[in-house]
Design a protein around this motif. Structure first.
Motif, PDB file in Angstrom:
ATOM      1  N   ILE A  50      28.436  51.065  89.499  1.00  0.00           N
ATOM      2  CA  ILE A  50      28.913  52.111  88.604  1.00  0.00           C
ATOM      3  C   ILE A  50      28.616  51.708  87.167  1.00  0.00           C
ATOM      4  O   ILE A  50      28.725  50.537  86.796  1.00  0.00           O
ATOM      5  CB  ILE A  50      30.419  52.369  88.832  1.00  0.00           C
ATOM      6  N   SER A  51      28.230  52.690  86.372  1.00  0.00           N
ATOM      7  CA  SER A  51      27.857  52.432  84.986  1.00  0.00           C
ATOM      8  C   SER A  51      29.088  52.113  84.145  1.00  0.00           C
ATOM      9  O   SER A  51      30.231  52.257  84.579  1.00  0.00           O
ATOM     10  CB  SER A  51      27.138  53.655  84.423  1.00  0.00           C
ATOM     11  N   GLY A  55      30.042  57.265  84.534  1.00  0.00           N
ATOM     12  CA  GLY A  55      29.354  58.517  84.775  1.00  0.00           C
ATOM     13  C   GLY A  55      28.222  58.450  85.773  1.00  0.00           C
ATOM     14  O   GLY A  55      27.828  59.470  86.345  1.00  0.00           O
ATOM     15  N   ASN A  56      27.691  57.270  86.013  1.00  0.00           N
ATOM     16  CA  ASN A  56      26.594  57.102  86.964  1.00  0.00           C
ATOM     17  C   ASN A  56      26.981  56.123  88.053  1.00  0.00           C
ATOM     18  O   ASN A  56      27.594  55.083  87.782  1.00  0.00           O
ATOM     19  CB  ASN A  56      25.345  56.581  86.256  1.00  0.00           C
ATOM     20  N   THR A  57      26.630  56.465  89.274  1.00  0.00           N
ATOM     21  CA  THR A  57      26.911  55.601  90.407  1.00  0.00           C
ATOM     22  C   THR A  57      25.671  55.492  91.294  1.00  0.00           C
ATOM     23  O   THR A  57      24.782  56.350  91.258  1.00  0.00           O
ATOM     24  CB  THR A  57      28.081  56.120  91.252  1.00  0.00           C
ATOM     25  N   GLY A  58      25.635  54.451  92.093  1.00  0.00           N
ATOM     26  CA  GLY A  58      24.562  54.271  93.057  1.00  0.00           C
ATOM     27  C   GLY A  58      25.122  53.624  94.304  1.00  0.00           C
ATOM     28  O   GLY A  58      26.089  52.853  94.228  1.00  0.00           O
ATOM     29  N   SER A  70      34.555  53.718  91.851  1.00  0.00           N
ATOM     30  CA  SER A  70      35.122  54.289  90.637  1.00  0.00           C
ATOM     31  C   SER A  70      35.663  53.150  89.784  1.00  0.00           C
ATOM     32  O   SER A  70      35.758  52.016  90.242  1.00  0.00           O
ATOM     33  CB  SER A  70      36.225  55.301  90.967  1.00  0.00           C
ATOM     34  N   ASP A 102      21.590  48.092  84.787  1.00  0.00           N
ATOM     35  CA  ASP A 102      22.091  49.445  85.021  1.00  0.00           C
ATOM     36  C   ASP A 102      22.381  49.598  86.512  1.00  0.00           C
ATOM     37  O   ASP A 102      22.228  48.646  87.280  1.00  0.00           O
ATOM     38  CB  ASP A 102      21.082  50.484  84.523  1.00  0.00           C
ATOM     39  N   THR A 103      22.808  50.793  86.910  1.00  0.00           N
ATOM     40  CA  THR A 103      23.213  50.970  88.303  1.00  0.00           C
ATOM     41  C   THR A 103      22.040  50.831  89.260  1.00  0.00           C
ATOM     42  O   THR A 103      22.233  50.553  90.439  1.00  0.00           O
ATOM     43  CB  THR A 103      23.877  52.339  88.510  1.00  0.00           C
ATOM     44  N   TYR A 104      20.810  51.012  88.773  1.00  0.00           N
ATOM     45  CA  TYR A 104      19.652  50.856  89.655  1.00  0.00           C
ATOM     46  C   TYR A 104      19.277  49.381  89.790  1.00  0.00           C
ATOM     47  O   TYR A 104      19.117  48.868  90.898  1.00  0.00           O
ATOM     48  CB  TYR A 104      18.461  51.654  89.128  1.00  0.00           C
TER      49      TYR A 104
END
Length: 124
Positions: A50-51, A55-58, A70, A102-104
């Motif tokens: 999670i970012s 706001g961004n998840t993977g 979360s 980052d999430t990636y």
């Protein structure tokens, strides 16, 4: 940054668990957070990330649609809600933090900080 994971346990297949990971000693909101797991005799695998702002998840392919990551930056805590658990989800689950990924890129597992794991066992 010190990370402590909580919430593991024994659950029947189809059940749910929520893992929590609390951070101390750093600025929680500046870290991408991730969950990873390692089953006996297997490599550690990416579960979710999670970012910084949430706001961004993977997700890893094997948990997509069943697990939700979360975070609550006010509580310095990241969560992993695990639903529809399967025996193959049995593993030690670790939370991790990284200031620059980052999430990636978190998927690679090269995170800066790691907590001690919490055991999740899913019985059939």
């Amino acid at each position: 940054v010190q990370l402590q994971a909580f919430g593991g346990g024994l659950v029947q297949a189809g059940g749910s668990l929520r893992l929590s990971c609390t951070a101390s000693g750093g600025t929680f909101g500046s870290y991408v957070m991730g969950w990873f797991r390692q089953a006996p005799g297997k490599e550690r695998n990416f579960v979710a990330a999670i970012s910084r702002g949430g706001g961004n998840t993977g997700y890893g392919d094997s948990v997509k649609g069943r697990f939700t990551i979360s975070r609550d930056n006010a509580k310095n805590t990241v969560y992993l809600q695990m639903n529809s658990l399967k025996p193959e989800d049995t593993a030690v689950y670790y939370c991790a933090a990284d200031e620059y990924r980052d999430t990636y890129s978190a998927r690679s597992g090269g995170m800066d900080y790691w907590g001690k794991g919490t055991q999740v066992t899913v019985s059939s």
